[in-house]
Motif scaffolding. Structure first.
Motif, PDB file in Angstrom:
ATOM      1  N   ILE A  74       0.841  -1.214   0.000  1.00  0.00           N
ATOM      2  CA  ILE A  74       0.000   0.000   0.000  1.00  0.00           C
ATOM      3  C   ILE A  74       0.872   1.259   0.000  1.00  0.00           C
ATOM      4  N   HIS A  75       1.929   1.208   0.782  1.00  0.00           N
ATOM      5  CA  HIS A  75       2.813   2.378   0.912  1.00  0.00           C
ATOM      6  C   HIS A  75       3.437   2.738  -0.446  1.00  0.00           C
ATOM      7  N   TYR A  76       3.973   1.734  -1.117  1.00  0.00           N
ATOM      8  CA  TYR A  76       4.619   1.972  -2.425  1.00  0.00           C
ATOM      9  C   TYR A  76       3.582   2.151  -3.540  1.00  0.00           C
ATOM     10  N   ASN A 124      11.295  11.640  -1.422  1.00  0.00           N
ATOM     11  CA  ASN A 124      11.595  11.075  -0.096  1.00  0.00           C
ATOM     12  C   ASN A 124      11.359   9.571  -0.058  1.00  0.00           C
ATOM     13  N   HIS A 125      10.258   9.121  -0.694  1.00  0.00           N
ATOM     14  CA  HIS A 125       9.959   7.687  -0.658  1.00  0.00           C
ATOM     15  C   HIS A 125      10.979   6.869  -1.451  1.00  0.00           C
ATOM     16  N   THR A 126      11.373   7.375  -2.623  1.00  0.00           N
ATOM     17  CA  THR A 126      12.398   6.654  -3.402  1.00  0.00           C
ATOM     18  C   THR A 126      13.679   6.525  -2.573  1.00  0.00           C
ATOM     19  N   GLY A 173       5.977  12.984   9.210  1.00  0.00           N
ATOM     20  CA  GLY A 173       7.224  13.539   8.701  1.00  0.00           C
ATOM     21  C   GLY A 173       8.311  12.495   8.563  1.00  0.00           C
ATOM     22  N   TRP A 174       9.545  12.968   8.627  1.00  0.00           N
ATOM     23  CA  TRP A 174      10.705  12.125   8.327  1.00  0.00           C
ATOM     24  C   TRP A 174      11.855  12.432   9.276  1.00  0.00           C
ATOM     25  N   ALA A 175      12.663  11.412   9.589  1.00  0.00           N
ATOM     26  CA  ALA A 175      13.925  11.623  10.316  1.00  0.00           C
ATOM     27  C   ALA A 175      15.051  11.487   9.293  1.00  0.00           C
ATOM     28  N   MET A 211      14.054   8.004   7.426  1.00  0.00           N
ATOM     29  CA  MET A 211      13.055   7.069   7.970  1.00  0.00           C
ATOM     30  C   MET A 211      11.694   7.771   7.927  1.00  0.00           C
ATOM     31  N   ASP A 212      10.756   7.133   7.270  1.00  0.00           N
ATOM     32  CA  ASP A 212       9.391   7.659   7.142  1.00  0.00           C
ATOM     33  C   ASP A 212       8.655   7.421   8.466  1.00  0.00           C
ATOM     34  N   VAL A 213       8.169   8.483   9.089  1.00  0.00           N
ATOM     35  CA  VAL A 213       7.386   8.284  10.323  1.00  0.00           C
ATOM     36  C   VAL A 213       5.929   8.721  10.162  1.00  0.00           C
ATOM     37  N   TRP A 214       5.448   8.736   8.931  1.00  0.00           N
ATOM     38  CA  TRP A 214       4.010   8.900   8.710  1.00  0.00           C
ATOM     39  C   TRP A 214       3.331   7.615   9.216  1.00  0.00           C
ATOM     40  N   GLU A 215       2.119   7.740   9.712  1.00  0.00           N
ATOM     41  CA  GLU A 215       1.430   6.538  10.207  1.00  0.00           C
ATOM     42  C   GLU A 215       1.278   5.478   9.115  1.00  0.00           C
ATOM     43  N   HIS A 216       1.148   5.909   7.852  1.00  0.00           N
ATOM     44  CA  HIS A 216       0.956   4.914   6.781  1.00  0.00           C
ATOM     45  C   HIS A 216       2.182   4.001   6.627  1.00  0.00           C
ATOM     46  N   ALA A 217       3.318   4.397   7.228  1.00  0.00           N
ATOM     47  CA  ALA A 217       4.542   3.592   7.131  1.00  0.00           C
ATOM     48  C   ALA A 217       4.536   2.414   8.105  1.00  0.00           C
TER      49      ALA A 217
HETATM   50 FE   LIG Z   1       5.291   7.326   3.371  1.00  0.00          FE
END
Ligand SMILES: [Fe+2]
Length: 256
Positions: A74-76, A124-126, A173-175, A211-217
């Motif tokens: 789902i994320h990708y 960011n995702h790539t 967000g992201w770290a 590191m993706d810290v969105w809940e969807h991750a």
């Molecule tokens: Fe994400």
């Protein structure tokens, strides 16, 4: 009689000549139209092909049990793909179509917020996918290991600070682990789909790990337990890729 034949012949020949010229002109015009539309299509293809939606560098279940297959699918396939599609729509017909995405980020404050959100989400995702791998984790080695120890005293302290950046990022967000212009490592976090390459970043730098810290991750597997997802993340970090990025970043800064 022969004069009449001659006149008739001249008239027929003239008419045929005129007709042939008209056909030739029509063909030439059609040829130009086809040429123009081919150029237009090629130009559109070049613009779209410049920003590719790259394949995931591993199978959906490759990061199990730390990041589960359904989350990755789902994320990708949904979240990342939507950012990509919306980014392409947002830049269509603008100067950004032919720009490098990093140059867009350098001036992101000048562009519509849709480019900031979706361009960030696309990039960011790539970057996140490529920073992970199956059977990852462990410890960095070589120059990267030395630099981490120099900047954070120890790998454990680095890990703690990076994890804290993810845990304390309010909302989504992201770290990030980044290199500053002087060649020093630093950790930061960014809200939403922002990143340290953007001119609006609190502290700008060259990203090395994210590191993706969105809940969807993580929500499907870890629900509200973001710290559990962050602990698991360390088992899939692709340190070889982070080391490669570090070397590239040093070269771009002319630092040996
Ligand atoms: Fe994400």
């Amino acid at each position: 009689m022969s004069k009449l034949k001659l006149v008739a012949g001249i008239i027929i020949f003239g008419l045929l000549g005129f007709h042939c010229t008209t056909i030739a002109q029509t063909l030439e015009s059609q040829k130009n139209q086809i040429k123009n539309s081919t150029t237009k299509i090629q130009s559109t293809m070049n613009s779209i092909n410049k920003f590719e939606f790259q394949a995931l560098p591993y199978a959906y279940d490759a990061l199990e049990p730390f990041i589960d297959k359904l989350t990755l699918e789902i994320h990708y396939g949904k979240h990342h793909k939507a950012y990509y599609d919306n980014f392409i729509t947002a830049i269509k017909g603008t100067e950004m179509e032919s720009m490098d995405i990093k140059d867009i980020f350098k001036n992101i404050s000048k562009y519509p917020v849709a480019v900031r959100n979706n361009g960030g989400g696309y990039f960011n995702h790539t970057f996140y996918w490529e920073g992970m791998k199956a059977s990852g984790g462990g410890l960095p080695t070589g120059k990267l290991s030395d630099a981490i120890t120099k900047s954070f005293a120890s790998f454990d302290e680095f890990k703690k600070q990076f994890s804290d950046a993810g845990k304390t990022r309010f909302g989504s967000g992201w770290a990030w682990l980044c290199l500053d212009p002087k060649g020093t490592l630093f950790i930061c976090s960014s809200p939403n789909q922002d990143n340290p390459l953007m001119d609006i970043a609190e502290k700008k730098g060259i990203p090395l790990l994210t590191m993706d810290v969105w809940e969807h991750a993580y929500y499907l597997k870890y629900q509200n337990k973001r710290p559990d997802y962050i602990d698991a993340f360390w088992n899939v970090v692709n340190w070889e890729e982070v080391a490669r990025r570090y070397e590239t970043a040093l070269k771009s800064l002319n630092i040996k």
